[in-house]
Structures are given as C-alpha cells and as structure tokens.
Design a protein around this motif. Structure first.
Motif, short mmCIF file in Angstrom:
data_model
loop_
_atom_site.label_atom_id
_atom_site.label_comp_id
_atom_site.label_asym_id
_atom_site.label_seq_id
_atom_site.Cartn_x
_atom_site.Cartn_y
_atom_site.Cartn_z
N LEU A 29 26.46 13.94 19.07
CA LEU A 29 25.17 14.37 19.63
C LEU A 29 24.18 13.20 19.64
CD1 LEU A 29 23.92 17.05 20.66
CD2 LEU A 29 22.84 17.26 18.41
N GLY A 30 23.56 12.98 20.79
CA GLY A 30 22.57 11.93 20.92
C GLY A 30 23.14 10.58 21.29
N ARG A 31 24.46 10.42 21.22
CA ARG A 31 25.08 9.16 21.62
C ARG A 31 25.23 9.13 23.14
NH1 ARG A 31 27.72 6.79 17.21
NH2 ARG A 31 27.84 4.97 18.57
N VAL A 32 25.63 7.97 23.66
CA VAL A 32 25.83 7.84 25.11
C VAL A 32 27.32 7.87 25.41
CG1 VAL A 32 25.52 6.35 27.12
CG2 VAL A 32 23.68 6.60 25.46
N LEU A 33 27.72 8.78 26.25
CA LEU A 33 29.13 8.95 26.61
C LEU A 33 29.63 7.72 27.35
CD1 LEU A 33 31.44 11.08 26.55
CD2 LEU A 33 30.63 11.84 28.80
N ALA A 34 30.76 7.17 26.90
CA ALA A 34 31.31 5.95 27.49
C ALA A 34 32.57 6.21 28.31
CB ALA A 34 31.59 4.93 26.39
N GLU A 35 32.90 7.44 28.55
CA GLU A 35 34.07 7.79 29.36
C GLU A 35 33.76 9.04 30.16
OE1 GLU A 35 37.43 9.47 27.27
OE2 GLU A 35 36.19 9.92 25.51
N ASP A 36 34.44 9.18 31.31
CA ASP A 36 34.38 10.44 32.04
C ASP A 36 35.24 11.47 31.32
OD1 ASP A 36 32.77 9.33 34.03
OD2 ASP A 36 34.48 8.81 35.30
N LEU A 37 34.78 12.70 31.29
CA LEU A 37 35.59 13.79 30.74
C LEU A 37 36.18 14.59 31.89
CD1 LEU A 37 33.40 15.18 27.80
CD2 LEU A 37 35.02 13.26 27.84
N PHE A 38 37.47 14.95 31.76
CA PHE A 38 38.19 15.65 32.83
C PHE A 38 38.64 17.02 32.35
CE2 PHE A 38 38.70 11.13 33.49
CZ PHE A 38 38.46 10.96 34.85
N ALA A 39 38.67 17.96 33.27
CA ALA A 39 39.19 19.28 32.95
C ALA A 39 40.69 19.20 32.73
CB ALA A 39 38.87 20.26 34.08
N ASP A 40 41.18 19.69 31.59
CA ASP A 40 42.62 19.65 31.33
C ASP A 40 43.34 20.85 31.93
OD1 ASP A 40 41.45 21.45 29.52
OD2 ASP A 40 43.00 21.11 28.00
N ARG A 41 42.56 21.80 32.48
CA ARG A 41 43.10 22.95 33.20
C ARG A 41 41.97 23.53 34.04
NH1 ARG A 41 43.64 27.88 28.85
NH2 ARG A 41 41.62 27.63 27.83
N ASP A 42 42.29 24.47 34.90
CA ASP A 42 41.26 25.10 35.71
C ASP A 42 40.21 25.76 34.81
OD1 ASP A 42 42.58 24.38 38.00
OD2 ASP A 42 43.42 26.37 38.42
N LEU A 43 38.95 25.73 35.26
CA LEU A 43 37.88 26.41 34.55
C LEU A 43 37.20 27.40 35.49
CD1 LEU A 43 36.25 23.39 32.66
CD2 LEU A 43 37.82 25.09 31.73
N GLY A 141 41.79 18.39 36.39
CA GLY A 141 41.65 17.00 36.82
C GLY A 141 40.28 16.63 37.33
N ASP A 142 39.41 17.61 37.56
CA ASP A 142 38.04 17.32 38.00
C ASP A 142 37.24 16.70 36.85
OD1 ASP A 142 38.50 18.34 40.50
OD2 ASP A 142 37.37 20.20 40.20
N ILE A 143 36.27 15.84 37.20
CA ILE A 143 35.34 15.32 36.19
C ILE A 143 34.37 16.43 35.79
CG2 ILE A 143 33.46 13.69 35.76
CD1 ILE A 143 34.84 11.72 37.58
N VAL A 144 34.26 16.67 34.50
CA VAL A 144 33.32 17.70 34.02
C VAL A 144 32.09 17.09 33.37
CG1 VAL A 144 35.11 19.45 33.74
CG2 VAL A 144 34.60 17.91 31.83
N ALA A 145 32.14 15.82 32.98
CA ALA A 145 30.98 15.12 32.42
C ALA A 145 31.16 13.63 32.70
CB ALA A 145 30.85 15.36 30.92
N LYS A 146 30.15 13.02 33.30
CA LYS A 146 30.23 11.62 33.69
C LYS A 146 29.78 10.71 32.56
CE LYS A 146 29.80 12.02 38.73
NZ LYS A 146 31.08 11.34 38.97
N ALA A 147 30.39 9.55 32.49
CA ALA A 147 30.00 8.53 31.53
C ALA A 147 28.57 8.07 31.81
CB ALA A 147 30.95 7.33 31.61
N GLY A 148 27.89 7.61 30.76
CA GLY A 148 26.55 7.06 30.92
C GLY A 148 25.44 8.03 30.57
N GLN A 149 25.79 9.26 30.27
CA GLN A 149 24.75 10.24 29.94
C GLN A 149 24.64 10.43 28.43
OE1 GLN A 149 25.73 14.55 30.65
NE2 GLN A 149 27.52 13.69 31.69
N VAL A 150 23.45 10.86 28.02
CA VAL A 150 23.26 11.18 26.61
C VAL A 150 24.01 12.47 26.30
CG1 VAL A 150 21.56 11.74 24.83
CG2 VAL A 150 21.00 10.09 26.60
N ILE A 151 24.71 12.48 25.20
CA ILE A 151 25.49 13.66 24.82
C ILE A 151 24.57 14.68 24.18
CG2 ILE A 151 27.36 14.51 23.37
CD1 ILE A 151 28.66 11.75 23.63
#
Length: 401
Positions: A29-43, A141-151
């Motif tokens: 929490l409060g750190r900056v995400l350094a990777e894209d997060l991907f859906a590991d299955r349909d949501l 496989g879709d990106i669910v959270a992009k790198a560079g944002q505050v967590i």
C-alpha cells in the motif's frame, strides 16, 4: 541565490530511478507499481448471480409458465445444480455461479415460494436479468492494473483477485532526517524557557509515511566535530539526507561548511522565497542528495512539500503528479522581492471552484497556524498587489475539496 523556478529545475534534474523490489502484496500500500498486472482468468470467472432469488430458463417464462418446482438451493461457492425440466428452477444466492441450464434470475421480491413451489408474481421479466456475465469485466490476459500508479486498496484487491501474492514495486530511497541545534530537546523532556522540543523531524517523518517512505532520525548538537562525524556516516549509508536547521548565517550554523568539506557539491544555497530562503541543496560524488532546510518549522514544512515531494514523485515515476490551482479569496499585498508562499484555508464555492483564503499566521516559526491552514499558495515574484479572483497554484498539505 536562485529563483524558485531555478531551484525547482535543479532539483528535478537530480531525479533518479532507485530500481525495483518484490514485496508481499499486503505490504504494498502506498508504493508505486512497477509491473502491469494481468487477469489470470476471465473476470468474473463464471456467470455470477447479482440478486438472491430463483434461476429459470427464460423461454419457459415466455411460454407462459409461472409456477416452478424448486430443485435445489445454491449458495455462493457451491457447484451449480442444473435444471432439466422447463418447469424447474433453483433457488440461488448473490455471488453464486449460474447453472449452464439457466439464463435468468427472478429476485425473491418477485416470487412466492410455498412448500417447494415458486410462483412468479411479476410481469416485467427480462432475459439475462440480475446476472454479471463471465468475462464482462476483463478477459484472461487483459491488463487489470497498469504500472506506474500508486498502489491503493483497489490495486491490493485486484492483486489478490488475480493471485499476485507478491508485487514488483519501485524502490524507495533510503532517507535519514537530521535535525540540528542545542536548543532542541527530546519530545519526552521538559524544556527550559530557552529550549523547545524537537518536532520538525517527526513532522517530516509523518509526511513521508503518507508516501510509504519510512525514514530514520538523527539529531546533531551545535558541535562542529559531531556535525562532521554524523553527516559523514550518513552520506555512507543513505541515499537522501533531509536536514532541518544549521544552514543560515549564524556562528553555529555548521551544515554548509561541513557538507562542502565532505565533498558534497553545493548546487544552490538560498532561494528567493519566503519562507524558506536559506534552503541548501547539493549532492556528493556517489549521488547522495542533501536537502538542507531552514530550521523554522513552517520553512521546513514548505520546502518539504514544494521541493522534496515533487522530486520523490519524479524519482518514483509516479502517475499522480498534478498541479492544483485556486482562486484568491481576498486582496493581498506582498512587497518583498521574493516568491511568497502564503498559508491559506481552501474551500469550494457553489461553482465548484477552490477558493483560497489567506491564513498567514505569525511568521515561519508559527507552526501552530498550520493546523488551521490547508495549503500554501504560491504568489509569483515581481508583483506586489494580488487581487481577489486571481488564480494561483497551491501546494496542499491536507485533503481539500
């Protein structure tokens, strides 16, 4: 002496990437995400029910069937039970997976159930109602959270949802907060009339904690050799020194002298601003940065928000950098040839504009006045009269709006 714009440019030029590290997602929490997060299955991963009620085949309702035998009750997490006859239904709860053999949910408010028989009592029924369909939010496989944002909490929740128990985040610099002066005593001590309790270090530490940055704290008395020893050791072990006090023209203001003796290159000393004019900034050959702020509490607080935090945002490659402007709420006169950072209270008028009302206090030592203020309004140099209704940039230190 440099202008505010020149100081800002020099500091921004020292922004740097401290790399990345892997941390448990629940500690991110409060750190900056350094990777894209991907859906590991349909949501969602299945056709999910959004209302408590019964599940039916819509074509049976279209053919006029209003009475159904309840075959089973399905809770969230249960393996779905299929219906096989057109006059069958299942009771089903919010969050449960819909059986493949059903396609519509009738909420409990629109049905009467007696002795295992469900009777639909509403006419306005639509096929597929009260369902959150598989993959509607994101596909595998879709990106669910992009790198560079505050967590924030939403990213933590998403990480948990896609099974990311560890996250790559931007590394934070190692920071030490150093206060100076014999007049400063510990917060637990009873000061004499000529002493004050140390507070700037705790103030800085609290501000940094809001950005997930944990800093160490040291204190230096007005002693040249001790000043030299502590600063020398700090330059070895930290990436950034945040200093408060000892940078003006007094006989015991040893900080600039010691920094230069230790090979820290002065990039500027003194800024055409009030408060915070004696601000000293430099770096050593290893790239360690020194932000040496004046010791007056309001000066330290202003310089931290105006210079260090923007540098931190730039170094974290963070996407939340933004400029905030407000309308001046009343006329102000300031005749000194300096950029003036005026304490203001910020409200919102009926047009949705931020209105900044001056709350100037009693100078740079009046830290208590910051309790009633919300931001600093930056009034540009080269102007004396600032009129009500003019718009200027503000540097919030509280939540506004």
């Amino acid at each position: 002496m440099v202008t505010v714009a020149e100081a800002e440019k020099i500091i921004e030029s020292q922004a740097r990437d401290y790399g990345t590290e892997l941390v448990p997602f629940e500690q991110s929490l409060g750190r900056v995400l350094a990777e894209d997060l991907f859906a590991d299955r349909d949501l969602p991963p299945c056709n999910r029910v959004t209302m408590d009620g019964i599940a039916i085949r819509f074509n049976s309702f279209e053919r006029g069937i209003l009475v159904y035998k309840v075959k089973a009750i399905i809770a969230a997490g249960d393996v779905p039970t299929d219906i096989t006859d057109e006059d069958e239904c299942v009771e089903i709860m919010t969050g449960a997976a819909l059986p493949d053999s059903a396609d519509t949910i009738i909420r409990y408010e629109d049905v009467e159930i007696v002795n295992g028989i469900a009777t639909i009592v509403a006419n306005d029924i639509r096929k597929g109602q009260n369902l959150h369909l598989k993959g509607r939010d994101k596909k595998q496989g879709d990106i669910v959270a992009k790198a560079g944002q505050v967590i924030g909490p939403a990213v933590v929740s998403m990480a948990a949802s896609v099974g990311k128990s560890e996250l790559w985040v931007k590394k934070l610099p190692r920071v030490v907060i150093i206060t100076t002066g014999d007049e400063l005593v510990d917060v637990r001590d009873q000061p004499t009339p000529h002493q004050v309790r140390r507070s700037n270090n705790y103030t800085i530490k609290a501000v940094l904690a809001q950005f997930a940055l944990q800093a160490d704290m040291l204190h230096i008395p007005d002693d040249l050799e001790i000043t030299r020893k502590i600063i020398k050791e700090s330059l070895k072990y930290y990436d950034v020194l945040l200093m408060s006090g000892g940078v003006s023209m007094g006989k015991f203001d040893y900080v600039p002298r010691v920094l230069e003796e230790l090979g820290v290159t002065k990039l500027f000393h003194k800024v055409q601003q009030r408060p915070g004019k004696p601000f000293w900034f430099g770096k050593d050959e290893r790239g360690v940065l020194v932000f040496a702020f004046p010791g007056n509490p309001v000066s330290t607080f202003l310089c931290l928000h105006r210079y260090f935090l923007p540098w931190l945002m730039e170094s974290k490659v963070e996407s939340r950098k933004s400029e905030v402007y407000a309308v001046l709420g009343e006329d102000v006169t300031f005749s000194a040839p300096m950029q003036y950072f005026m304490q203001v209270r910020v409200g919102v008028n009926e047009q949705g504009q931020l209105i900044a009302t001056p709350d100037e206090g009693n100078g740079s030592g009046d830290f208590a006045n910051l309790l009633d203020s919300d931001a600093f309004m930056e009034l540009p140099m080269g102007k004396i009269d600032f009129k009500k209704g003019e718009v200027f940039r503000i540097w919030p230190f509280k939540k506004i709006g």
